[in-house]
Design an enzyme around this catalytic site. Sequence first.
Site, mmCIF file in Angstrom:
data_model
loop_
_atom_site.group_PDB
_atom_site.id
_atom_site.type_symbol
_atom_site.label_atom_id
_atom_site.label_comp_id
_atom_site.label_asym_id
_atom_site.label_seq_id
_atom_site.Cartn_x
_atom_site.Cartn_y
_atom_site.Cartn_z
ATOM 1 N N GLU A 71 36.409 45.664 52.148
ATOM 2 C CA GLU A 71 37.562 45.384 51.355
ATOM 3 C C GLU A 71 38.598 45.790 52.299
ATOM 4 O O GLU A 71 38.690 47.327 52.906
ATOM 5 C CB GLU A 71 37.524 45.907 50.294
ATOM 6 C CG GLU A 71 38.640 46.024 49.302
ATOM 7 C CD GLU A 71 38.751 46.676 48.168
ATOM 8 O OE1 GLU A 71 39.626 46.596 47.168
ATOM 9 O OE2 GLU A 71 37.875 47.786 48.005
ATOM 10 N N LYS A 91 41.518 38.672 44.780
ATOM 11 C CA LYS A 91 40.759 39.312 43.702
ATOM 12 C C LYS A 91 41.522 39.062 42.219
ATOM 13 O O LYS A 91 42.594 39.195 42.161
ATOM 14 C CB LYS A 91 40.922 40.841 43.974
ATOM 15 C CG LYS A 91 40.390 41.862 42.888
ATOM 16 C CD LYS A 91 40.422 43.281 43.454
ATOM 17 C CE LYS A 91 39.536 44.172 42.571
ATOM 18 N NZ LYS A 91 39.868 45.488 42.967
ATOM 19 N N CYS A 126 35.311 44.810 45.468
ATOM 20 C CA CYS A 126 35.308 46.197 44.852
ATOM 21 C C CYS A 126 34.525 46.181 43.516
ATOM 22 O O CYS A 126 33.540 45.577 43.360
ATOM 23 C CB CYS A 126 36.815 46.782 44.788
ATOM 24 S SG CYS A 126 36.728 48.367 44.352
#
Length: 249
Positions: free
Chosen positions: A47, A109, A159
Amino acid sequence: VRLRLVQPPIPQQRKWHRDHKAANLRLQAKLSLAPGHADRSVIIWPETAVPYLLSAEPLLQRELAGIVPPGGYLIAGAPRVDPDDPEGEIWNALHALDGSGQIVATYDKVHLVPFGEYTPLRGLLGLAKLTVGARDFSAGEGLKSLQLPGLPAFSPLICYEVIFPGAVTSRDAGVAPPRWLLNVTNDAWFGDSTGPYQHFAAARIRAVEEGLPLVRAANNGISAVIDSYGRIIDRINLNDRGIIDAQLP
């Protein structure tokens, strides 16, 4: 499908520091180009591994092309903006680059961290984010199943998106079901606490629930290749630097 996962690990206090960003990028490039690089199908970085607005940096895209294995891809996390509106919205994204340095797939995301990636009720509460940068991230349009020539379709998860039961693959009709899960993360925030271990355990549970292999690349945390029964094929432990070369289960 021959994987190479890269875990730097870069301390959080250095990750976004102006004087260290280029060195951080070179470190990940060096790990990626270790012997055996040309035999890989895909190199996977964590990430925000690219600490620049990659979508608006064509020169950097061409430089990163030198890391892409022949006929393969580099998959890496990076903040993303619209190149035509760099001061507009910003996303926490994952990009796939081909051998020419072209971005051939992107995922933004969806499940953002309150007070980490955006401030809820900012105007009412008057609170700032706990993380670097004054701008709030925008949420992506939804979960995706990315398809790249030569790779089975996969579900990208950034994440803590990997911790939500029943919410790690797209349910849209007409979308090819994923054959594997890809989790890129940065658990350096947790330090040496139980956090990285708990996050890793949750990721393993998703592999079992979905019946899909899970590939996990962490800046610092626990990077691993996990099969669809939750068995760990290979891993890099917390605070360790290295690469994983493995077949996709």
